[in-house]
Design a protein around this motif. Structure first.
Motif, short mmCIF file in Angstrom:
data_model
loop_
_atom_site.label_atom_id
_atom_site.label_comp_id
_atom_site.label_asym_id
_atom_site.label_seq_id
_atom_site.Cartn_x
_atom_site.Cartn_y
_atom_site.Cartn_z
N THR A 155 0.85 -1.19 0.00
CA THR A 155 0.00 0.00 0.00
C THR A 155 0.90 1.24 0.00
OG1 THR A 155 -0.05 0.24 2.40
CG2 THR A 155 -1.67 -1.27 1.40
N THR A 157 1.03 3.61 2.12
CA THR A 157 1.56 3.82 3.46
C THR A 157 2.69 2.84 3.77
OG1 THR A 157 -0.58 4.63 4.25
CG2 THR A 157 0.97 3.88 5.92
N GLU A 158 2.52 1.58 3.42
CA GLU A 158 3.58 0.60 3.61
C GLU A 158 4.83 1.00 2.84
OE1 GLU A 158 0.66 -3.32 4.18
OE2 GLU A 158 1.61 -2.89 2.24
N HIS A 160 5.78 4.02 1.90
CA HIS A 160 6.39 5.20 2.50
C HIS A 160 7.23 4.82 3.71
CE1 HIS A 160 5.72 9.76 3.44
NE2 HIS A 160 6.99 9.43 3.36
N VAL A 182 4.98 10.10 7.70
CA VAL A 182 4.02 9.27 6.97
C VAL A 182 2.59 9.75 7.18
CG1 VAL A 182 3.14 6.93 6.64
CG2 VAL A 182 5.58 7.30 7.04
N TRP A 183 2.23 10.09 8.43
CA TRP A 183 0.83 10.44 8.72
C TRP A 183 0.62 11.92 9.02
CZ3 TRP A 183 2.69 5.62 10.24
CH2 TRP A 183 1.96 4.50 9.76
N TYR A 193 -0.37 2.78 15.09
CA TYR A 193 -0.34 2.75 13.63
C TYR A 193 0.94 2.07 13.15
CZ TYR A 193 -4.25 6.06 13.02
OH TYR A 193 -5.48 6.66 13.02
N TYR A 197 1.30 -1.38 10.81
CA TYR A 197 1.89 -1.35 9.47
C TYR A 197 3.23 -2.07 9.40
CZ TYR A 197 -1.72 1.51 7.38
OH TYR A 197 -2.93 1.95 6.88
#
Length: 227
Positions: A155, A157-158, A160, A182-183, A193, A197
Motif C-alpha cells: 500500500t 503507506t507501507e 512510504h 508518513v501520517w 499505527y 503497518y
C-alpha cells in the motif's frame, strides 16, 4: 584506523573508554564540553562520535543538531537520560543510536563498531536506486518490491514507511519521525499505527515475521532497517 571522538565530562568514564577503545585499535580524541566537541568535529573529522547529553555548557541534543547541519558522521549517544521522550528527542535531532548509562562495555563496543561500519557504507549514495537483500529487492525509482520471481504489492503507506527505513540503512528512525513523515503532525502520538503497518510489512517481506531480520524494532524508540 577508526577515529572516535568521545564527548563526556566524567574523567573516570573518559579514561575507561579511552583504555577500552585504544586496546581495540581505535584512535581516540576527547572533549569535555559541547564547544570543544563541535570544534573537534569540524577540525579532526572523526569517523564516529560518542556523545553524552548532559554536558556542562551546551545540551547534547543541541550539539547533535549543530553537527547535522553539515556532517553525516555517525553519532552514538551515551547518556543517563532514559525516558522514551528524551531518547526520541536525541534521535529526531539526528543521533544514530542510543545507549543508556550504566552500560555494558561489550555492548557499547559492538554498537560503536556497527556505527563505524554504517558510516563507511552510507557515506556516498545518492545514486543507489535498488536495494537488494537475500530475501527481497526494492527498486526505489520504480517503487516496486520483489521476493524472488514474484512482485510484492505494498500500500502507499507501507511503501512510504519502507522507503524511509531503507534509505537510512542501519540507522534508528524514531517512532515520532516516522509518524510525522508518513501520517503528519496530528498522528505524532499514534504509535499503534506503526505496530500495525510494520507487522504488515514483515508479513510481506520477512522469511520469519515473528523473528525479523531486516525490519528491526527498538522497543519504545523506533525502527531500523538492517540490510
Amino acid at each position: 584506523m577508526i577515529k572516535v571522538l568521545v564527548v563526556e565530562d566524567d574523567p573516570q568514564l573518559v579514561r575507561a573508554l579511552r583504555i577500552n577503545l585504544e586496546a581495540r585499535t581505535f584512535e581516540v580524541e576527547t572533549a569535555s564540553d559541547g564547544k570543544a566537541a563541535l570544534r573537534l568535529t569540524f577540525a579532526s573529522k572523526p569517523d564516529v562520535i560518542v556523545l553524552d547529553l548532559g554536558l556542562p555548557d551546551i545540551d547534547g541534543v543541541d550539539v547533535i543538531k549543530e553537527v547535522r547541519k553539515t556532517r553525516g558522521v555517525p553519532i552514538l549517544v551515551l547518556s543517563a537520560r532514559h525516558t522514551s521522550e528524551e531518547k526520541i528527542q536525541a534521535l529526531d535531532a539526528g543521533a544514530d543510536d542510543y545507549v543508556t548509562k550504566p552500560f555494558s562495555m561489550d555492548e557499547l563496543l559492538a554498537r560503536l563498531r556497527a556505527a563505524a561500519r554504517r558510516g563507511e557504507a552510507s557515506a556516498p549514495s545518492p545514486d543507489i536506486s535498488v536495494v537488494t537483500t537475500e530475501d527481497f529487492t526494492v527498486d526505489l525509482i520504480a517503487k516496486k518490491v520483489r521476493r524472488g520471481s514474484r512482485s510484492v504489492r505494498l500500500t502507499p503507506t507501507e511503501w512510504h514507511l519502507l522507503e524511509i527505513l531503507i534509505t537510512n540503512p542501519g540507522r534508528l528512525v524514531s517512532q515520532r519521525k516516522l509518524l510525522l513523515e508518513v501520517w503528519g503532525p496530528t498522528y505524532s502520538e499514534h504509535t499503534n499505527y506503526l505496530r500495525v503497518y510494520m507487522a504488515q510489512l514483515r508479513r510481506k517481506l520477512e522469511a520469519d515475521p515473528s523473528h525479523p531480520r531486516y525490519l528491526i524494532t527498538e522497543p519504545g524508540m523506533g525502527y531500523r532497517f538492517e540490510g
